[in-house]
Motif scaffolding. Structure first.
Motif, PDB file in Angstrom:
ATOM      1  N   THR A 158      18.000  51.814  -2.625  1.00  0.00           N
ATOM      2  CA  THR A 158      17.268  49.949  -3.157  1.00  0.00           C
ATOM      3  C   THR A 158      16.209  49.486  -2.446  1.00  0.00           C
ATOM      4  OG1 THR A 158      18.526  49.716  -5.114  1.00  0.00           O
ATOM      5  CG2 THR A 158      17.407  47.698  -4.883  1.00  0.00           C
ATOM      6  N   MET A 159      16.832  49.601  -1.039  1.00  0.00           N
ATOM      7  CA  MET A 159      16.710  48.429  -0.242  1.00  0.00           C
ATOM      8  C   MET A 159      15.040  49.536   0.583  1.00  0.00           C
ATOM      9  SD  MET A 159      19.241  46.424   2.079  1.00  0.00           S
ATOM     10  CE  MET A 159      17.873  45.142   2.586  1.00  0.00           C
ATOM     11  N   ALA A 160      15.861  51.096   0.924  1.00  0.00           N
ATOM     12  CA  ALA A 160      14.738  51.264   1.298  1.00  0.00           C
ATOM     13  C   ALA A 160      13.448  51.811   0.803  1.00  0.00           C
ATOM     14  CB  ALA A 160      15.311  52.704   1.169  1.00  0.00           C
ATOM     15  N   ASP A 161      13.796  51.826  -0.990  1.00  0.00           N
ATOM     16  CA  ASP A 161      12.529  51.977  -1.542  1.00  0.00           C
ATOM     17  C   ASP A 161      11.581  50.684  -1.483  1.00  0.00           C
ATOM     18  OD1 ASP A 161      13.139  54.269  -2.285  1.00  0.00           O
ATOM     19  OD2 ASP A 161      13.867  53.716  -4.351  1.00  0.00           O
ATOM     20  N   ALA A 162      11.968  49.196  -1.122  1.00  0.00           N
ATOM     21  CA  ALA A 162      11.469  48.269  -1.304  1.00  0.00           C
ATOM     22  C   ALA A 162      11.068  47.648   0.106  1.00  0.00           C
ATOM     23  CB  ALA A 162      12.316  47.153  -1.424  1.00  0.00           C
ATOM     24  N   GLY A 163      11.456  49.135   1.418  1.00  0.00           N
ATOM     25  CA  GLY A 163      11.023  48.541   2.518  1.00  0.00           C
ATOM     26  C   GLY A 163      11.292  47.876   3.348  1.00  0.00           C
ATOM     27  N   TRP A 164      12.468  47.873   2.821  1.00  0.00           N
ATOM     28  CA  TRP A 164      13.350  46.855   3.494  1.00  0.00           C
ATOM     29  C   TRP A 164      15.501  46.944   4.824  1.00  0.00           C
ATOM     30  CZ3 TRP A 164      11.963  42.202   4.611  1.00  0.00           C
ATOM     31  CH2 TRP A 164      10.700  41.366   4.077  1.00  0.00           C
ATOM     32  N   ALA A 165      15.035  48.450   4.482  1.00  0.00           N
ATOM     33  CA  ALA A 165      15.953  49.302   4.699  1.00  0.00           C
ATOM     34  C   ALA A 165      16.283  48.971   6.249  1.00  0.00           C
ATOM     35  CB  ALA A 165      16.447  50.527   4.424  1.00  0.00           C
ATOM     36  N   ALA A 166      15.046  49.152   6.764  1.00  0.00           N
ATOM     37  CA  ALA A 166      14.971  48.899   8.459  1.00  0.00           C
ATOM     38  C   ALA A 166      13.910  48.563   8.530  1.00  0.00           C
ATOM     39  CB  ALA A 166      15.570  50.594   9.099  1.00  0.00           C
ATOM     40  N   VAL A 167      13.634  47.131   8.851  1.00  0.00           N
ATOM     41  CA  VAL A 167      12.228  46.568   9.260  1.00  0.00           C
ATOM     42  C   VAL A 167      12.049  47.028  10.319  1.00  0.00           C
ATOM     43  CG1 VAL A 167      12.764  45.093   7.212  1.00  0.00           C
ATOM     44  CG2 VAL A 167      13.496  44.624   9.930  1.00  0.00           C
ATOM     45  N   SER A 168      12.189  46.921  11.513  1.00  0.00           N
ATOM     46  CA  SER A 168      12.025  47.965  12.786  1.00  0.00           C
ATOM     47  C   SER A 168      11.318  48.988  12.749  1.00  0.00           C
ATOM     48  CB  SER A 168      13.224  47.648  14.088  1.00  0.00           C
ATOM     49  OG  SER A 168      13.772  48.450  13.331  1.00  0.00           O
ATOM     50  N   TRP A 169      11.697  50.140  11.614  1.00  0.00           N
ATOM     51  CA  TRP A 169      11.037  51.139  12.222  1.00  0.00           C
ATOM     52  C   TRP A 169       9.294  51.197  11.489  1.00  0.00           C
ATOM     53  CZ3 TRP A 169      14.294  55.340   9.055  1.00  0.00           C
ATOM     54  CH2 TRP A 169      15.290  55.588   9.539  1.00  0.00           C
ATOM     55  N   PRO A 170       8.873  51.997  12.473  1.00  0.00           N
ATOM     56  CA  PRO A 170       7.336  51.851  12.263  1.00  0.00           C
ATOM     57  C   PRO A 170       7.228  52.488  10.409  1.00  0.00           C
ATOM     58  CG  PRO A 170       7.744  53.467  13.658  1.00  0.00           C
ATOM     59  CD  PRO A 170       8.898  53.438  12.945  1.00  0.00           C
ATOM     60  N   ALA A 171       6.475  51.668   9.770  1.00  0.00           N
ATOM     61  CA  ALA A 171       5.687  52.316   8.777  1.00  0.00           C
ATOM     62  C   ALA A 171       5.782  52.854   8.176  1.00  0.00           C
ATOM     63  CB  ALA A 171       4.337  51.295   7.835  1.00  0.00           C
ATOM     64  N   ALA A 172       5.437  54.434   9.105  1.00  0.00           N
ATOM     65  CA  ALA A 172       4.977  55.756   8.996  1.00  0.00           C
ATOM     66  C   ALA A 172       6.326  56.680   8.614  1.00  0.00           C
ATOM     67  CB  ALA A 172       4.856  56.334  10.075  1.00  0.00           C
TER      68      ALA A 172
ATOM     69  N   LEU B 257      25.014  52.433   4.657  1.00  0.00           N
ATOM     70  CA  LEU B 257      26.215  53.425   4.745  1.00  0.00           C
ATOM     71  C   LEU B 257      26.070  54.165   6.323  1.00  0.00           C
ATOM     72  CD1 LEU B 257      26.378  54.184   1.439  1.00  0.00           C
ATOM     73  CD2 LEU B 257      28.167  52.749   3.341  1.00  0.00           C
ATOM     74  N   ASN B 258      24.355  54.250   6.860  1.00  0.00           N
ATOM     75  CA  ASN B 258      23.822  54.704   7.726  1.00  0.00           C
ATOM     76  C   ASN B 258      23.603  53.812   9.231  1.00  0.00           C
ATOM     77  OD1 ASN B 258      24.047  57.842   7.265  1.00  0.00           O
ATOM     78  ND2 ASN B 258      22.494  57.411   5.949  1.00  0.00           N
ATOM     79  N   ILE B 259      24.014  53.151   9.391  1.00  0.00           N
ATOM     80  CA  ILE B 259      23.824  52.676  10.293  1.00  0.00           C
ATOM     81  C   ILE B 259      23.462  52.598  12.149  1.00  0.00           C
ATOM     82  CG2 ILE B 259      26.208  51.636  11.017  1.00  0.00           C
ATOM     83  CD1 ILE B 259      25.683  48.217  11.012  1.00  0.00           C
ATOM     84  N   ILE B 260      24.719  54.085  12.162  1.00  0.00           N
ATOM     85  CA  ILE B 260      25.054  55.241  13.208  1.00  0.00           C
ATOM     86  C   ILE B 260      23.380  55.141  13.662  1.00  0.00           C
ATOM     87  CG2 ILE B 260      26.121  56.078  14.815  1.00  0.00           C
ATOM     88  CD1 ILE B 260      28.659  55.343  13.973  1.00  0.00           C
ATOM     89  N   GLY B 261      23.245  55.718  11.891  1.00  0.00           N
ATOM     90  CA  GLY B 261      22.305  56.635  12.352  1.00  0.00           C
ATOM     91  C   GLY B 261      20.848  55.960  11.974  1.00  0.00           C
ATOM     92  N   ILE B 262      20.400  55.089  11.606  1.00  0.00           N
ATOM     93  CA  ILE B 262      19.317  54.012  11.903  1.00  0.00           C
ATOM     94  C   ILE B 262      18.905  53.803  12.852  1.00  0.00           C
ATOM     95  CG2 ILE B 262      18.235  51.709  10.739  1.00  0.00           C
ATOM     96  CD1 ILE B 262      20.061  52.657   7.580  1.00  0.00           C
ATOM     97  N   ASN B 263      20.750  53.269  13.662  1.00  0.00           N
ATOM     98  CA  ASN B 263      20.101  51.829  14.594  1.00  0.00           C
ATOM     99  C   ASN B 263      20.057  53.472  15.903  1.00  0.00           C
ATOM    100  OD1 ASN B 263      20.154  49.387  13.586  1.00  0.00           O
ATOM    101  ND2 ASN B 263      22.058  49.435  14.136  1.00  0.00           N
ATOM    102  N   ASN B 264      20.972  54.088  15.941  1.00  0.00           N
ATOM    103  CA  ASN B 264      20.714  54.995  17.051  1.00  0.00           C
ATOM    104  C   ASN B 264      20.257  56.690  17.063  1.00  0.00           C
ATOM    105  OD1 ASN B 264      23.471  52.808  16.865  1.00  0.00           O
ATOM    106  ND2 ASN B 264      23.977  53.772  18.659  1.00  0.00           N
ATOM    107  N   ILE B 265      20.471  56.994  16.490  1.00  0.00           N
ATOM    108  CA  ILE B 265      20.068  58.384  15.660  1.00  0.00           C
ATOM    109  C   ILE B 265      18.862  58.277  15.452  1.00  0.00           C
ATOM    110  CG2 ILE B 265      20.608  60.641  14.851  1.00  0.00           C
ATOM    111  CD1 ILE B 265      23.659  59.938  14.125  1.00  0.00           C
ATOM    112  N   ALA B 266      17.918  57.814  14.588  1.00  0.00           N
ATOM    113  CA  ALA B 266      16.507  57.600  14.166  1.00  0.00           C
ATOM    114  C   ALA B 266      15.659  57.435  15.184  1.00  0.00           C
ATOM    115  CB  ALA B 266      16.299  56.380  12.801  1.00  0.00           C
ATOM    116  N   PRO B 267      16.064  56.316  16.694  1.00  0.00           N
ATOM    117  CA  PRO B 267      15.060  55.879  17.526  1.00  0.00           C
ATOM    118  C   PRO B 267      14.861  57.751  17.999  1.00  0.00           C
ATOM    119  CG  PRO B 267      16.616  54.537  17.438  1.00  0.00           C
ATOM    120  CD  PRO B 267      16.746  55.682  15.960  1.00  0.00           C
TER     121      PRO B 267
END
Length: 385
Positions: free
Chosen positions: A51-65, A92-102
């Motif tokens: 729900t957060m991801a679909d609304a754009g609120w899951a990782a606000v620091s990520w690029p819009a792309a 749930l993927n906090i390590i993924g979003i903060n560490n792995i995704a970058p």
């Protein structure tokens, strides 16, 4: 320290508050309190992440792309403050979003970015990070898990431990040794590994409070495709130390979380007693509360100093590391106060926190390691001989 919230950041705050008021529910907040002990809570959080991801609120620091908002540093600070105050559960993927995704954004192929990032954001896939080993914790460069090239695959053998969500994960960012004949920092590579591959066994670890948030993971002749390499071969150390440029105001969560916990504790102590008097009239208890409040305020100033350094081109790294150590120590002392006054049966919430707080000075870098970094990089003290 010098920063203020511009109009854009306050507009961002208003939009976020409005969205949370319309979408955040009590069952989501309840699920976030103990997802490791309840499969239903885990499923609730998975739906909330989507729900957060679909609304754009899951990782606000990520690029819009990639599904974020490209938020500024101060907008990230606003996000951390507001989501913490509203008790929004961590992803749930906090390590993924903060560490792995970058790292994927910086080193991944176009196909890896397309296939993996948005599914990570929605928690369609669960991620883990294969770093720690039985004899390799804070010193990542001492890892022993090996990967040997065999045609268009690498064959992996070894073991990882304290792997968050390892027994639930679909993917693992795995660090392995690919060249044993060079200096230890130079012979490490990073792979994106499908956890369903033959030869992978994940065994959940039951922690002190009965949760199953971690796993030990065994790799036995696991054939990982060569194109699963993330970053250059033997360049895993560089991948591991990638600057987390998409999460620059995360320090705000440290003080915001403790402010919420301390306020909750004061509320719960209103009906407690120390001897024959109410707890909030007991001088020793009041002294401990006041001391904690002052330390949390100090932590807030320290974190904001780090954020100010980002805004003005200063060194944010040193204060951020020190803030983590202080956060862990305050958290443990807050848990001890709750336990001392309320007792082991006074509150399940605080009894659980008393147990889990023991990890606050270990996870994410031990206090001893971070204090050494502060001593050497901030105070300029020499390394031990």
């Amino acid at each position: 320290m010098d920063f203020s919230y511009p109009t854009e950041a306050e507009r961002f705050r208003k939009e976020l508050r409005s969205w949370l008021a319309a979408n955040l529910t009590d069952d989501v907040i309840d699920a976030g309190r103990n997802p490791g002990a309840d499969p239903a809570a885990f499923d609730t959080l998975r739906r909330w992440n989507a729900t957060m991801a679909d609304a754009g609120w899951a990782a606000v620091s990520w690029p819009a792309a990639y599904g974020g908002r490209g938020a500024s540093v101060l907008e990230q600070l606003v996000y951390a403050e507001e989501t913490t105050k509203c008790r929004v559960p961590n992803p749930l993927n906090i390590i993924g979003i903060n560490n792995i995704a970058p790292a994927i954004m910086q080193y991944g192929t176009d196909q890896q970015k397309t296939d993996l990032l948005r599914r990570m954001l929605r928690a369609d896939d669960i991620w883990c990070q294969g770093m720690s080993e039985p004899e390799s914790g804070s010193d990542l460069a001492s890892l022993r898990t090996r990967a040997v090239r065999d045609g268009d695959h690498f064959v992996v053998n070894g073991q990882k431990i304290w792997t968050s969500l390892g027994h639930r994960a679909d993917w693992c960012q795995l660090y392995v040794r690919t060249d044993p004949d060079v200096r230890k920092h130079e012979g490490i590579s990073c792979f994106i590994v499908d956890m369903s591959l033959p030869g992978i066994e994940a065994r959940p670890l039951v922690t002190l409070n009965g949760d199953e948030d971690f796993a030990e993971v065994f790799f036995t002749d696991v054939r990982v495709p060569a194109d699963a390499l993330l970053g250059p071969l033997h360049g895993g150390w560089q991948v591991a130390t990638t600057t987390l440029s998409h999460e620059r105001a995360a320090a705000a969560r440290l003080y915001s979380e403790l402010q919420v916990r301390l306020a909750d504790l004061v509320t719960d102590l209103q009906t407690a007693r120390v001897g024959r008097r109410p707890a909030l009239e007991d001088p020793v208890t009041l002294h401990r509360i006041g001391e904690l409040a002052a330390r949390v305020k100090f932590l807030e100033v320290l974190c904001q100093r780090s954020i100010s350094a980002i805004l003005h081109g200063g060194d944010a790294y040193s204060t951020a590391g020190l803030a983590k150590s202080i956060w862990g120590e305050i958290g443990q002392d807050l848990a001890a106060l709750a336990f001392d006054v309320l007792g082991p049966r006074g509150s399940a919430k605080w009894a659980d926190f008393r147990l889990t707080a023991r990890a606050l000075t270990i996870a994410g870098g031990t206090t001893q390691i971070t204090k050494n970094i502060t001593a050497q990089r901030v105070l300029g003290l020499p390394k031990p001989r």
